[in-house]
Scaffold this active site. Structure first.
Site: not given
Length: 847
Positions: A190, A259
């Site tokens: 991320e 995710e």
């Protein structure tokens, strides 16, 4: 996993990488048995639609791993995904730990033995609501280091640890290119939003990380998530509640969702979030419908933040995450079963799905179809109704289909519906915590901390110190102690107006003691970790001892510049209301003590607990701050998961046989809005909440494998003061089971029976009910075939009700662990209301 779901998604694209870098990709793609193209990950030359789920090995025990993996496979997963937790594996520089619940190789091999693949997210930054984002705190103290940017000291450490993990996996032949289960690896995590903030140094670091990873020669593709400019050959992937909008940065990369958030984390002081199974299924079906080929549930089993591993700060000890397998490893129904049915439906479509891109067909203002066809004639369709408020009747392929609000129907043969995301065929299981009788009860002993005894283990200096730099995160606790002299002629001594002590802290909590007595406490929150203590304090003439116990509640796990983060009492500290006005205490002499006396004596351990004299019986004080409590108990019979009920306590930590269950804080009540929640409409982390006004976490998981048959030592350190006599051991089990199924609801079983030619007429669905292991259905609490209303636990009859609704369940289910009943009028004495769409609602009690 990031704590900010709405972080910037679009990042400036990077320039082309070097020819050497591209050569590494070509070698990997051509020679490796795992590769990718524009449609999917390919394994041994075959495109695959892959369903994955996150199970973090340190958040459960090795004894739990086989059952978790088995249930994941039974739930329809192809892949297990896990982070690698650097701070758990290298607690001090060069000293590695790969044992117990950090035995990474054992975990990977168990996945392999089950026949599943593995996605290894090395990071080594993980976020994950994990302490310091998975980084060892000692990294902070490497000269010149700056985290996650184009910084030599950081890159050297990151490359060293990443290489260590890759070489470990290679030595055990665990990459798929060696015949092992690891089909994908991830570097960084991320990073896109942070790169955008940093600019050129961030882009340079991204390029370096990608090149470094590919250069390790794993023979499997690498992934970067939330990284729109991931350099070739890295695949950029999506994280979020929904990812159907996502497209990879190159046309020759597959659409991956690393995710898919199954819920959200619980924070101390916050309610417990949950995500309806219908919306979870809707988001996954929509991703596959729009060309996605890899989806990973974050989390599939959340588990427990044992010890001091929770980050945040203020992340709760439970990391349940409303995952399909709950914190204790039990199936969360209906989510586990509803997603299992979804996965089976998707797999029926796989031959068509992997053949190419879909054809989109509008079916209405909020409705559309996506059709996949293969050259061999396979055809599969997804019919979607995005309207969150109303049903839709659509025409497709000369047939009519009724689509519930906010739902997708899956047609593996472009004709017959086998699954709709809003029609749940799986049972609902209502869970309960049952008190476990302990022979003779829990007999507690107590030991009280005394700050005045710390002088021999302390140091003194002028001014206030930063907590993390002082404790090096070896303890949550740091004492700040100073003396204040009060003249006998101070006015407040005569008029009774107490002087006000003001203490400013960078976080996260504090208890203030004046002359050995608790004066008050203050604490922050995840959203606002900084805090101020301001209260009138009872001072006397002469010298007064101020002792502030500053407490860290997990180090932050997300954000830039880890090296600059701080905690503790940074000041100012001042007294107001004296004759001389405001007195600043910040720059006088302070004495510091890292940790608690009980920690240095290891009172939580079997050996250390005998090093002090404990009070017993009537001398065990209640509501006393800074108190250690201990007791012993025998392991309860059976296999049901266990927990300790800490509802009578305030804040502190818990140990079983020397192993930490984590931080407890039941006194921090949940603030939020827990209104009724619909599955329809866009989900966000604060949409569906439970436990408002109650403890954010009351029960704390006790792994069965940590227990001996008898003589188990339970130790509790209590900061605020609580009643240990209210602590109980509980087991988690099924309370009741429900089914809620429409008369003509589509099922995969019925579709497959038709497809096999074994039947040639429409089949009714069945209601399946199953209690937990060792339980039986004792009574039927509710049953109605017709138009019942309400939800599991609060059903009621509607205007239409078959009066013999109970009969079939009393006959077929009572006394059984499981049963199935066909949802058809003849099972319930006939059709109670012809020409009305009917359904069955049933609730049965388990014991």
């Amino acid at each position: 996993m990031g704590s900010k779901p709405n972080a910037m998604k679009n990042v400036v694209a990077m320039a082309a990488v070097s020819a050497l870098f591209l050569l590494g990709f070509l070698v990997c793609s051509v020679s490796g048995s795992v590769s990718y193209d524009s449609r999917a990950i390919t394994i041994n030359g075959k495109r695959r639609i892959l369903i994955s789920g996150s199970i973090h090995y340190p958040r459960s025990t090795p004894e739990m791993w086989p059952d978790l993996i088995r249930k994941a496979k039974e739930g329809g997963l192809d892949v297990i995904q896990t982070y690698v937790f650097w701070n758990g594996h290298e607690p001090s520089p060069g000293k590695y730990y790969f044992e117990g619940n950090y035995d990474l190789v054992k975990f990977v091999k168990l996945v392999q033995q089950s026949g599943l693949y593995l996605h290894l997210r090395i990071g080594p930054y993980v976020c994950a609501e994990w302490n310091f984002g998975g980084f060892p705190v000692w990294l902070k103290y490497i000269p010149g280091i700056s985290f996650r940017t184009d910084n030599g000291p950081f890159k050297a450490q990151m490359q060293r640890f990443t290489t260590k993990i890759v070489n470990m996996m290679k030595a055990e032949r665990l990459f798929e290119s060696q015949g092992g289960p690891i089909i994908l690896s991830q570097i960084e995590n991320e990073y896109g939003p942070m790169e955008y903030e940093l600019g050129a140094p961030g882009r340079s670091y991204t390029n370096w990380a990608a090149k470094m990873a590919v250069g390790l020669g794993t023979g499997v593709p690498w992934v970067m998530c939330k990284q729109d400019d991931a350099p070739d050959p890295i695949i950029n992937a999506c994280n979020g509640f929904y990812c159907d909008y996502f497209s990879p940065n190159k046309a020759y990369k597959p659409k991956m969702w690393t995710e898919a958030w199954t819920g959200w984390f619980t924070k101390f002081g916050g309610p417990v979030p949950y995500r309806p199974a219908e919306d979870m299924a809707f988001s996954v079906a929509r991703f596959i419908q729009k060309g996605g080929s890899f989806i990973n549930y974050y989390m599939y089993h959340g588990g427990t933040n044992f010890g001091r591993t929770a980050g945040g700060p203020f992340i709760a000890t439970s990391y349940d995450y409303d995952a399909p397998l709950d914190e204790y490893g039990l199936e969360r129904q209906p989510k586990w079963g509803h997603l299992k049915d979804l996965h089976r439906a998707i797999k029926l479509c796989e031959p068509a799905l992997v053949s190419g891109e879909p054809t989109r067909m509008p079916l209405g203002n909020y409705q559309e179809a996506h059709v996949y066809k293969s050259k061999s004639g396979a055809c599969s369709a997804f019919l979607a109704n995005y309207n969150p408020k109303s049903y839709a009747k659509v025409s497709f392929g000369n047939n009519h289909y009724n689509l519930p609000p906010w739902s997708i129907s899956i047609l593996p043969d472009c004709k017959n519906t086998v699954y709709n995301t809003a029609r749940v065929g799986a049972q609902t299981s209502r869970m309960k915590m049952v008190r476990v009788p302990v022979h003779g009860g829990l007999s507690w002993q107590a030991y009280n901390e005394d700050p005045s005894t710390y002088i021999d283990e302390s140091f003194t200096m002028v001014g206030l110190v930063e907590q993390i730099n002082t404790t090096r995160d070896t303890s949550d606790y740091l004492w700040y102690m100073t003396d204040v002299k009060v003249d006998a002629n101070e006015g407040f001594l005569r008029n009774g107006d107490l002087p006000t002590l003001t203490v400013l802290s960078a976080g996260h909590a504090m208890h203030v003691f004046i002359n050995g007595q608790l004066s008050g406490s203050a604490y922050g929150s995840l959203d606002s970790p900084k805090l101020t203590f301001r209260k009138g304090v009872n001072l006397r003439a002469g010298f007064n001892k101020i002792a502030i116990l500053s407490i860290a509640v997990g180090l932050p796990n997300v954000g830039p510049h880890f090296e600059t983060w701080n905690a503790g009492v940074l000041g100012p500290v001042s007294l107001n209301g004296l004759n001389g006005g405001r007195r600043d205490l910040s720059w006088q002499k302070w004495t510091y003590k890292v940790g608690l006396k009980g920690e240095s004596l290891s009172l939580h351990s079997l050996s250390g607990s005998s090093s002090v004299e404990w009070a017993e019986g009537a001398f065990v004080a209640q509501k006393q701050p800074l108190t250690w409590y201990k007791t012993t108990f025998s392991a309860p019979a059976g296999d049901s998961p266990l927990a300790v009920d800490m509802g009578s306590m305030g804040k502190g930590q818990i140990w079983i046989n020397g192993q930490s269950l984590g931080r407890h804080w039941p006194a921090y009540k949940a603030v939020g809005s827990c209104s009724e929640c619909s599955y329809t409409g866009t989900f966000r982390e604060d949409k569906c909440l439970r436990n408002c006004g109650e403890a954010s976490q009351r029960w704390y998981h006790v792994p069965r494998s940590w227990l001996k048959p008898s003589g188990n030592l339970l130790v509790v350190f209590e900061e605020w003061g609580g009643d240990p006599n209210g602590i109980t051991l509980v087991r988690r089990e099924v309370d009741s089971v429900c089914a809620d199924i429409y008369e003509w609801q589509s099922t995969l079983v019925n579709y497959q029976l038709h497809a096999s030619g074994k039947v040639n007429k429409p089949l009714h669905p069945k209601a399946h009910l199953q209690c937990g292991p060792g339980q039986k259905i004792t009574t039927v609490k509710f049953a109605s075939f017709g138009t019942p209303e309400g939800t599991c636990g609060s059903y009621r009859q509607g205007s239409c009700h078959a009066h013999h609704s109970y009969d079939a369940f009393n006959k077929l289910c009572v006394g059984q662990n499981w049963c199935s009943v066909t949802v058809a009028p003849e099972m319930f004495g006939g059709d109670p209301c012809p020409n009305v769409m009917k359904k069955l609602a049933v609730e049965a009690v388990c014991a």
